[in-house]
Enzyme design. Structure first.
Site, PDB file in Angstrom:
ATOM      1  CG  HIS A 166      -2.046  -0.956   1.150  1.00 14.96           C
ATOM      2  ND1 HIS A 166      -2.916  -1.038   0.081  1.00 14.96           N
ATOM      3  CD2 HIS A 166      -2.439  -1.923   2.022  1.00 14.96           C
ATOM      4  CE1 HIS A 166      -3.795  -2.008   0.294  1.00 14.96           C
ATOM      5  NE2 HIS A 166      -3.518  -2.565   1.467  1.00 14.96           N
ATOM      6  CG  ASP A 221      -3.531  -7.997  -0.004  1.00  9.62           C
ATOM      7  OD1 ASP A 221      -2.724  -8.460   0.811  1.00  9.62           O
ATOM      8  OD2 ASP A 221      -4.526  -7.315   0.308  1.00  9.62           O
ATOM      9  CG  HIS A 237      -7.121  -4.898   1.268  1.00  8.44           C
ATOM     10  ND1 HIS A 237      -6.695  -5.919   2.093  1.00  8.44           N
ATOM     11  CD2 HIS A 237      -8.273  -4.431   1.801  1.00  8.44           C
ATOM     12  CE1 HIS A 237      -7.557  -6.065   3.086  1.00  8.44           C
ATOM     13  NE2 HIS A 237      -8.517  -5.181   2.936  1.00  8.44           N
ATOM     14  CG  ASP A 282      -5.695  -9.890   2.404  1.00 12.48           C
ATOM     15  OD1 ASP A 282      -5.366 -10.260   1.271  1.00 12.48           O
ATOM     16  OD2 ASP A 282      -5.417  -8.760   2.858  1.00 12.48           O
TER      17      ASP A 282
END
Length: 310
Positions: free
Chosen positions: A126, A163, A165, A244
């Protein structure tokens, strides 16, 4: 095959509070299953050095690096870097995580290793060039990719992000760098609430709805990722290995299982074998249900090591 696992004890000392989901127990869970499954016997365990500032500065501006170094608390927690909390060990842990990116890239590029998995924290995908966010400090996968290009002279590399995200930091760092192709899926309308706003030929980031299962993701990989990767012909592949998107993860809403991560890994290994001499370096990202994380990460590592076959 020779698969290395890079990790360092100080990565266990970086923590953001007792109830924070990105916690040291994530590493313990993976290590425990590596041992109980016998996988550890097939891995080359290595401790990474601290990264040099010049290696980090290829991906991040100096002001951001200085903020991480200069705002480490003596006790308790501090949060100068976006939403990422720092404790007394976070700077040194971040240096070792980035150091794993450098050391693993160098060893795999040199042919000393076939591939490597970096079991390090703080995680990274991120973080943008100027801002740490989303549990991340330095963008480890970006540091690795830039070392491959700037130091080893590779003309084409790829980053694969699994991921749940969106890897917004990675996309931002390489948005105008066509030598780096990024492919990912991510759950739409989930943190960081971004992704694919601008269509770029070297960014194949595919939003999917909550509830998406492995069958759909395998179709995404087959129809969108693989043609793009083969067209790009990467000379080295880096993986932001987030787990995740597993059906049991508390922070995501997708429905993958460990076998899906093993299948994705096999597809990426096939691309690497065809174009990159098999060279892959993978990095731990998300995954917050400890059992699901360990099962998925170990499936990924076993596949890298040639221990999991279809």
């Amino acid at each position: 095959m020779t698969t290395a696992l890079y990790t360092h004890p100080i990565c266990l000392k970086h923590e953001m509070g007792e109830y924070h989901p990105e916690k040291p127990a994530r590493i313990h869970a993976i290590q425990d299953l590596l041992t109980s499954s016998g996988t550890d016997r097939y891995l080359d365990f290595r401790e990474p050095p601290e990264a040099a500032i010049e290696d980090i500065a290829r991906a991040h501006v100096i002001d951001m690096i200085d903020d991480a170094r200069n705002n480490i608390p003596e006790v308790g927690h501090h949060h100068p870097l976006g939403g990422t909390l720092l404790n007394a060990y976070s700077w040194k842990a971040a240096l070792r995580a980035a150091g794993a990116a450098v050391a693993a890239t160098d060893a795999v590029f040199a042919g000393e290793l076939d591939n490597a998995f970096c079991l390090v924290r703080p995680i990274g995908h991120h973080s943008t060039a100027s801002e740490a966010m989303g549990f991340c400090v330095f963008n480890n996968v970006a540091i690795a990719a830039l070392r491959a290009i700037k130091v080893h002279g590779l003309e084409r590399v790829a980053i694969v992000d699994t991921d749940v995200h969106h890897g917004n930091g990675t996309e931002a760092i390489f948005a105008h760098e066509p030598r780096v192709m990024m492919v990912s899926y991510y759950q739409e309308y989930l943190y960081p609430f971004s992704g694919n706003e601008r269509q770029r030929s070297h960014m194949v980031n595919v939003p999917v709805p909550a509830g998406t299962d492995g069958a759909v993701i395998r179709q995404v990989v087959t129809e969108k990722w693989l043609p793009a990767l083969h067209h790009h012909r990467p000379q080295m592949i880096f993986i932001s290995a987030g787990f995740d998107a597993h059906r049991d993860d508390p922070l995501g809403g997708m429905s993958l299982v460990a076998d899906d991560y093993a299948w994705i890994t096999r597809q990426i290994m096939a691309v690497a074998k065809e174009h990159a001499g098999g060279r892959i370096v993978s990095f731990l990202e998300g995954g917050y249900n400890l059992d699901a994380l360990a099962e998925s990460a170990v499936a990924h590592i076993r596949t890298l090591a040639g221990l999991e076959q279809e």
